[in-house]
Design an enzyme around this catalytic site. Structure first.
Site, PDB file in Angstrom:
ATOM      1  CB  CYS A   6      62.731 -24.264  11.188  1.00 46.40           C
ATOM      2  SG  CYS A   6      61.380 -24.453  10.440  1.00 46.40           S
TER       3      CYS A   6
HETATM    4  P1  NAD Z   1      56.133 -21.978   3.256  1.00 50.49           P
HETATM    5  O1  NAD Z   1      56.768 -20.004   3.176  1.00 50.49           O
HETATM    6  O2  NAD Z   1      56.982 -22.982   2.828  1.00 50.49           O
HETATM    7  O3  NAD Z   1      54.484 -22.288   2.943  1.00 50.49           O
HETATM    8  C1  NAD Z   1      54.031 -20.774   4.239  1.00 50.49           C
HETATM    9  C2  NAD Z   1      52.392 -21.089   2.804  1.00 50.49           C
HETATM   10  O4  NAD Z   1      51.261 -20.444   3.817  1.00 50.49           O
HETATM   11  C3  NAD Z   1      52.602 -20.248   1.615  1.00 50.49           C
HETATM   12  O5  NAD Z   1      51.846 -20.802   0.690  1.00 50.49           O
HETATM   13  C4  NAD Z   1      51.980 -18.967   1.645  1.00 50.49           C
HETATM   14  O6  NAD Z   1      51.240 -18.869  -0.021  1.00 50.49           O
HETATM   15  C5  NAD Z   1      50.875 -19.410   2.176  1.00 50.49           C
HETATM   16  N1  NAD Z   1      49.482 -18.295   3.013  1.00 50.49           N
HETATM   17  C6  NAD Z   1      50.500 -17.427   3.621  1.00 50.49           C
HETATM   18  N2  NAD Z   1      49.126 -16.178   4.048  1.00 50.49           N
HETATM   19  C7  NAD Z   1      47.911 -17.179   3.955  1.00 50.49           C
HETATM   20  C8  NAD Z   1      47.043 -16.918   3.714  1.00 50.49           C
HETATM   21  N3  NAD Z   1      46.706 -15.507   4.789  1.00 50.49           N
HETATM   22  N4  NAD Z   1      46.105 -17.510   3.945  1.00 50.49           N
HETATM   23  C9  NAD Z   1      46.274 -18.999   3.312  1.00 50.49           C
HETATM   24  N5  NAD Z   1      47.497 -19.270   3.112  1.00 50.49           N
HETATM   25  C10 NAD Z   1      48.654 -18.180   3.390  1.00 50.49           C
HETATM   26  O7  NAD Z   1      56.524 -22.079   5.029  1.00 50.49           O
HETATM   27  P2  NAD Z   1      56.508 -23.472   5.625  1.00 50.49           P
HETATM   28  O8  NAD Z   1      58.022 -23.877   4.964  1.00 50.49           O
HETATM   29  O9  NAD Z   1      55.432 -24.412   5.147  1.00 50.49           O
HETATM   30  O10 NAD Z   1      56.195 -23.126   7.275  1.00 50.49           O
HETATM   31  C11 NAD Z   1      54.955 -22.788   8.019  1.00 50.49           C
HETATM   32  C12 NAD Z   1      55.505 -22.430   9.237  1.00 50.49           C
HETATM   33  O11 NAD Z   1      55.958 -24.320  10.059  1.00 50.49           O
HETATM   34  C13 NAD Z   1      56.521 -21.345   9.985  1.00 50.49           C
HETATM   35  O12 NAD Z   1      55.951 -21.204  11.204  1.00 50.49           O
HETATM   36  C14 NAD Z   1      57.978 -22.671   9.432  1.00 50.49           C
HETATM   37  O13 NAD Z   1      58.522 -22.354  11.046  1.00 50.49           O
HETATM   38  C15 NAD Z   1      57.071 -23.866   9.963  1.00 50.49           C
HETATM   39  N6  NAD Z   1      57.809 -24.984  10.764  1.00 50.49           N
HETATM   40  C16 NAD Z   1      58.113 -25.034   9.310  1.00 50.49           C
HETATM   41  C17 NAD Z   1      58.901 -26.902   8.852  1.00 50.49           C
HETATM   42  C18 NAD Z   1      59.722 -26.701   6.935  1.00 50.49           C
HETATM   43  O14 NAD Z   1      61.147 -27.797   7.581  1.00 50.49           O
HETATM   44  N7  NAD Z   1      59.987 -26.421   6.315  1.00 50.49           N
HETATM   45  C19 NAD Z   1      59.181 -27.185   9.900  1.00 50.49           C
HETATM   46  C20 NAD Z   1      58.215 -27.287  10.638  1.00 50.49           C
HETATM   47  C21 NAD Z   1      57.731 -26.303  11.282  1.00 50.49           C
END
Ligand code: NAD
Length: 403
Positions: free
Chosen positions: A246
């Site tokens: 992030c």
């Molecule tokens: P991640 O990469 O762990 O997970 C994303 C998921 O989305 C994956 O499982 C992927 O297979 C799935 N995906 C991709 N395209 C898709 C589609 N078209 N349909 C359905 N599923 C699909 O990501 P994350 O770490 O959970 O982060 C997600 C968002 O949240 C990002 O924008 C990130 O910046 C934000 N965020 C993350 C955190 C963190 O600590 N990881 C905290 C706050 C916000």
């Protein structure tokens, strides 16, 4: 209430399981079938404390079919928004999720939880759905469930009253200040929040680097500074800099966005630069004792960017291991959770690292030890067996990057 969650990574999985445990009917969709299968089998695809207990109890349905979202009143989108090479945001996953939702005939409210730049929800989602909102996520990996149920705030971005009332209902049982605002403001809150936390870390590191040069322990300084209620002690821990999925990416995206809207963000750029150099300071510190690293066996304890996660993305470990190898050191490494991810993210680098299955074994194979992650198990001082230890993260307050 029937809630959908698209994207079942850290954020999506935690969101789906948490809403389900609040009593909502939840359907989680991910395009990654292996991930869906793992969740169905009660296995968390990412390491997150508590995840498997929630999985064992949940009534949430996990699927790769968008059609199962029909009947939901509200769908959150939590797909990744990774950086492109110029630091701007890759919205391909968000666009594809929106397309799939449209094609599935879904007509309810759509609310991204992914971190997206101001204007994105309006531009990418709103043209296709009547009810649209934005609800940023502030969870930290490693304490994600606790953060979901005890947030400092709940930010609800909305344009229409119907979406707002659905969002209020979804979060009804959670006690926290609710801030209701327009979409762009809610989107900017998330970036401003993360950039400020990054600023605190970079600031502590800056003072730490000065402290080191005059033989002062920056932790004593920050313990005092942090007592000022206007400042606060959190995120003032000096070390080898922030990483993770992030802070670095959100900072780069905000820098790129700022330029796009006509402002050169001098302060944000400085945070980025300060942080980029910080990991190398640990290698420099090692070199004060061992001027040449050629053939030196260096034990690296910790590959994750912080404890209680298996996430290594953009972590300082990558820079430090690369630099050690470049200087001819023999790198031995151990992490209780993140080794697999480290191998995956850096396949080339990885073949040159010798991995160990315990901290003790790693230390015993090394001439000197670097601590890169403050995992609890590294605080057992009997592990080190008199070997020189250099701390990139503070555990004992021995020789470290800012102390
Ligand atoms: P991640 O990469 O762990 O997970 C994303 C998921 O989305 C994956 O499982 C992927 O297979 C799935 N995906 C991709 N395209 C898709 C589609 N078209 N349909 C359905 N599923 C699909 O990501 P994350 O770490 O959970 O982060 C997600 C968002 O949240 C990002 O924008 C990130 O910046 C934000 N965020 C993350 C955190 C963190 O600590 N990881 C905290 C706050 C916000």
């Amino acid at each position: 209430m029937k809630i959908g969650v698209v994207g079942l990574g850290y954020v999506g999985m935690v969101t789906a399981l948490s809403f389900s445990s609040l009593g909502h009917d939840v359907v989680g969709v991910d395009v990654d079938q292996a991930r869906v299968q793992a969740l169905r089998n009660g296995k968390s695809p990412v390491y997150e404390p508590g995840a498997e207990d929630y999985l064992a109890r949940t009534r949430a349905v996990f699927t790769s079919h968008y059609s199962e979202l029909n009947g939901c009143e509200l769908v959150f989108i939590a797909v990744g928004t990774p950086p492109l090479s110029d630091g701007s945001q890759n919205l391909a996953f968000l666009r594809s999720a929106v397309d799939s939702l449209r094609q599935s005939g879904y007509r309810g409210a759509v609310v991204p939880r992914s971190t997206v730049l101001p204007g994105t929800t309006k531009r990418v989602v709103a043209p296709y759905f009547e009810h649209v909102g934005y609800n940023p996520e502030f969870l930290a990996e490693g304490s994600a469930f606790r953060d979901f149920f005890n947030p400092d705030k709940i930010v609800l971005g909305y344009e229409d009253e119907h979406t707002l009332s659905l969002l209020r209902e979804a979060y009804e049982k959670i006690q926290a200040p609710r801030l209701e605002m327009d979409l762009s403001t809610a989107e900017l809150v998330k970036y401003a929040n993360n950039a400020f936390l990054s600023l605190k870390v970079a600031y502590a590191n800056e003072i730490g680097n000065i402290s080191k040069n005059i033989g002062v322990d920056v932790y004593r300084v920050m313990d005092a500074v942090g007592l000022d209620r206007r400042i606060g002690r959190e995120f003032l821990n000096a070390g080898i800099g922030f990483g993770g999925s992030c802070f670095p990416k959100d900072l780069s995206a905000l820098i790129a966005f700022s330029r796009e809207v006509g402002y050169e963000p001098v302060l944000l750029r400085a945070i980025y630069e300060q942080n980029a150099g910080q990991p190398y300071r640990l290698v420099s510190l090692l070199k004060t004792r061992y001027p040449t690293l050629q053939g030196l066996k260096v034990g690296v304890l910790g590959l994750a960017f912080k404890p209680n996660t298996d996430d290594v993305r953009e972590g300082p470990s990558i820079k430090i291991v690369s630099k050690l190898l470049e200087e001819g050191a023999e790198v031995h490494a151990y992490d209780p959770r993140a080794t697999e991810n480290f191998r995956k993210v850096n396949p080339e680098l990885s073949t040159r690292v010798r991995y160990h299955s315990s901290a003790r074994e790693c230390v015993q194979s090394s001439d000197a030890v670097l601590i890169l992650t403050e995992w609890q198990e590294f605080s057992d001082s009997s592990l080190y067996d008199g070997k020189p230890v250099f701390e990139g993260r503070r555990i004992f307050g021995r020789e470290g990057v800012g102390w």
